[in-house]
Scaffold this motif. Structure first.
Motif, PDB file in Angstrom:
ATOM      1  N   VAL A  49      -6.268   6.429   1.487  1.00 16.93           N
ATOM      2  CA  VAL A  49      -5.079   7.271   1.330  1.00 16.93           C
ATOM      3  C   VAL A  49      -4.227   6.782   0.163  1.00 16.93           C
ATOM      4  N   THR A  50      -4.173   5.478  -0.041  1.00 20.76           N
ATOM      5  CA  THR A  50      -3.440   4.939  -1.182  1.00 20.76           C
ATOM      6  C   THR A  50      -3.973   5.523  -2.482  1.00 20.76           C
ATOM      7  N   CYS A  51      -5.294   5.520  -2.636  1.00 19.37           N
ATOM      8  CA  CYS A  51      -5.878   6.007  -3.881  1.00 19.37           C
ATOM      9  C   CYS A  51      -5.877   7.530  -3.972  1.00 19.37           C
ATOM     10  N   LEU A  52      -5.999   8.208  -2.844  1.00 16.03           N
ATOM     11  CA  LEU A  52      -5.861   9.665  -2.864  1.00 16.03           C
ATOM     12  C   LEU A  52      -4.442  10.062  -3.268  1.00 16.03           C
ATOM     13  N   THR A  53      -3.459   9.260  -2.875  1.00 16.92           N
ATOM     14  CA  THR A  53      -2.076   9.517  -3.281  1.00 16.92           C
ATOM     15  C   THR A  53      -1.910   9.298  -4.777  1.00 16.92           C
ATOM     16  N   VAL A  54      -2.539   8.251  -5.302  1.00 21.61           N
ATOM     17  CA  VAL A  54      -2.510   8.008  -6.752  1.00 21.61           C
ATOM     18  C   VAL A  54      -3.067   9.212  -7.501  1.00 21.61           C
ATOM     19  N   MET A  55      -4.135   9.811  -6.969  1.00 26.31           N
ATOM     20  CA  MET A  55      -4.764  10.976  -7.598  1.00 26.31           C
ATOM     21  C   MET A  55      -4.080  12.292  -7.241  1.00 26.31           C
ATOM     22  N   ARG A  56      -3.090  12.240  -6.337  1.00 27.73           N
ATOM     23  CA  ARG A  56      -2.395  13.439  -5.848  1.00 27.73           C
ATOM     24  C   ARG A  56      -3.383  14.422  -5.217  1.00 27.73           C
ATOM     25  N   LEU A  57      -4.248  13.909  -4.346  1.00 28.10           N
ATOM     26  CA  LEU A  57      -5.249  14.743  -3.700  1.00 28.10           C
ATOM     27  C   LEU A  57      -4.953  14.991  -2.225  1.00 28.10           C
ATOM     28  N   ASN A  58      -3.846  14.463  -1.710  1.00 26.72           N
ATOM     29  CA  ASN A  58      -3.453  14.775  -0.336  1.00 26.72           C
ATOM     30  C   ASN A  58      -2.886  16.194  -0.272  1.00 26.72           C
ATOM     31  N   ASP A  59      -3.084  16.845   0.854  1.00 26.72           N
ATOM     32  CA  ASP A  59      -2.579  18.204   1.035  1.00 26.72           C
ATOM     33  C   ASP A  59      -1.041  18.176   1.040  1.00 26.72           C
ATOM     34  N   PRO A  60      -0.386  18.803   0.058  1.00 27.56           N
ATOM     35  CA  PRO A  60       1.083  18.749  -0.002  1.00 27.56           C
ATOM     36  C   PRO A  60       1.769  19.448   1.168  1.00 27.56           C
ATOM     37  N   LYS A  61       1.046  20.316   1.865  1.00 28.91           N
ATOM     38  CA  LYS A  61       1.642  21.011   3.012  1.00 28.91           C
ATOM     39  C   LYS A  61       1.716  20.111   4.245  1.00 28.91           C
ATOM     40  N   LEU A  62       0.867  19.088   4.268  1.00 31.78           N
ATOM     41  CA  LEU A  62       0.791  18.235   5.452  1.00 31.78           C
ATOM     42  C   LEU A  62       1.280  16.813   5.197  1.00 31.78           C
ATOM     43  N   SER A  63       1.587  16.494   3.943  1.00 33.88           N
ATOM     44  CA  SER A  63       1.945  15.114   3.620  1.00 33.88           C
ATOM     45  C   SER A  63       3.116  15.070   2.651  1.00 33.88           C
ATOM     46  N   SER A  64       3.728  13.906   2.575  1.00 36.35           N
ATOM     47  CA  SER A  64       4.790  13.652   1.593  1.00 36.35           C
ATOM     48  C   SER A  64       4.647  12.220   1.113  1.00 36.35           C
ATOM     49  N   SER A  65       5.029  11.980  -0.138  1.00 37.63           N
ATOM     50  CA  SER A  65       4.898  10.653  -0.733  1.00 37.63           C
ATOM     51  C   SER A  65       6.154  10.292  -1.484  1.00 37.63           C
TER      52      SER A  65
END
Length: 343
Positions: A49-65
């Motif tokens: 999840v750390t690296c998916l956040t770096v790549m901005r690949l988390n679903d923006p509707k379900l997550s926040s950073s």
């Protein structure tokens, strides 16, 4: 000189029906050009999840950073969608954990590799195909000129992983994130993939972030190591520091549970208990429910990451006295050495 990638106080939450999952909680690290950084820990600790956040690949509707992800000084968390599409694959690439679900089953390997070039380079389709063929040969695909028009299901697991590595490196990115690239592969293929990554890293000069739960892979590939537990970093340092002078009880547990070919044991040593739920993590040090060295302070306060005296760049987050840490680490390594030396 500024680092190539500078992650500062990164936090990622997933909003679910059961509550907020704190998947990444205050993670900070840097990556220098050409460096290989290993991120290790049990499943669910927040590595991917750390690296998916770096790549901005988390679903923006379900997550926040929140926090900062500075790539060459640019904060990727505030970059626009178009800018992120320019960066992904061209400047920062990712080798995903399962190549079968990452490759499109209805398109040939050659088409998918060529598309990665055409999205970021102003070249003809002929030149893109030639680059795809060049990369397939570079990653060791036999008869690449014939296999380039095959589909993913026609490749073995190891060959599909080689294709994913080719796709990640096809545009000579500055950073390659390898998310458990040897998972589900047999040990012979694992060794081949690790050697391939090392060879290609030297050839292309890309920095690599290696996500894994296998300390053996880290010892083979990484320059520096981050140990994560329950969404936080508990120890960091060079490979030599982590393996010669581990300081955190969780790191001791990971090292003590490593299988060895030169030791006959009936059962591997294991860390007791289970990782905590990230919906409701325990107060204080999150490792204290499983830690045999836990004190009253560990239940109440969050340990800060402190430098290890005499070992620059080595830090750990633990309330144990430094003398105790050194003694316990020496006993652990001594036991491993004695077990390895025994018949």
């Amino acid at each position: 000189m500024a680092p190539l990638l500078d992650v500062r106080d990164l936090r990622t939450q997933f909003h679910t029906d059961d509550g907020v999952v704190h998947a990444v909680d205050g993670v900070s690290f840097t990556v220098e050009p050409g460096q290989v950084l290993g991120i290790v820990g049990e499943s669910g600790c927040g590595k991917s999840v750390t690296c998916l956040t770096v790549m901005r690949l988390n679903d923006p509707k379900l997550s926040s950073s929140s926090g900062e992800v500075l790539y060459k000084g640019e904060n990727l968390l505030t970059a626009g969608s178009r800018r992120m599409r320019e960066i992904r694959g061209a400047e920062i690439a990712m080798i995903f954990q399962d190549p079968m679900t990452s490759l499109n089953p209805v398109h040939t390997i050659g088409r998918q590799l060529s598309e990665a070039v055409l999205l970021h380079k102003d070249v003809s389709r002929k030149d893109a195909r030639a680059r795809a063929l060049e990369m397939l040969e570079a990653v060791g695909i036999p008869r690449a000129d014939r296999r380039i028009d095959d589909y993913p299901h026609q490749f073995s697991g190891g060959m599909r992983q080689r294709v994913m590595i080719a796709m990640a490196l096809i545009n000579n990115p500055d950073i390659v994130i390898a998310d458990e690239p040897t998972t589900a592969l047999d040990v012979t293929t694992q060794a081949q993939i690790i050697q391939l990554l090392k060879d290609l890293q030297r050839e292309f000069g890309s920095a690599i972030i290696m996500i894994t739960h296998d300390l053996g892979v880290v010892a083979e590939t990484a320059d520096d190591v981050i140990v994560m537990y329950s969404a936080r970093i508990v120890e960091r340092g060079s490979v030599a520091s982590i393996f010669k002078q581990p300081r955190h009880p969780y790191t001791w547990g990971l090292m003590g549970s490593l299988p060895r070919l030169d030791v006959n044991v009936d059962r591997l040593v294991q860390i007791p208990g289970q990782p905590p739920s990230l919906l409701r993590p325990p107060a204080g040090c999150r490792f204290h429910p499983r830690c045999p060295y836990a004190m009253a302070t560990c239940h109440e306060k969050v340990p800060a990451s402190e430098p290890v005296p005499g070992d620059p760049g080595h830090e750990d987050a633990c309330f144990l006295d430094g003398t105790v840490k050194q003694r316990e680490a020496s006993q652990l390594l001594g036991a491993i050495y004695e077990a390895g030396a025994s018949p």
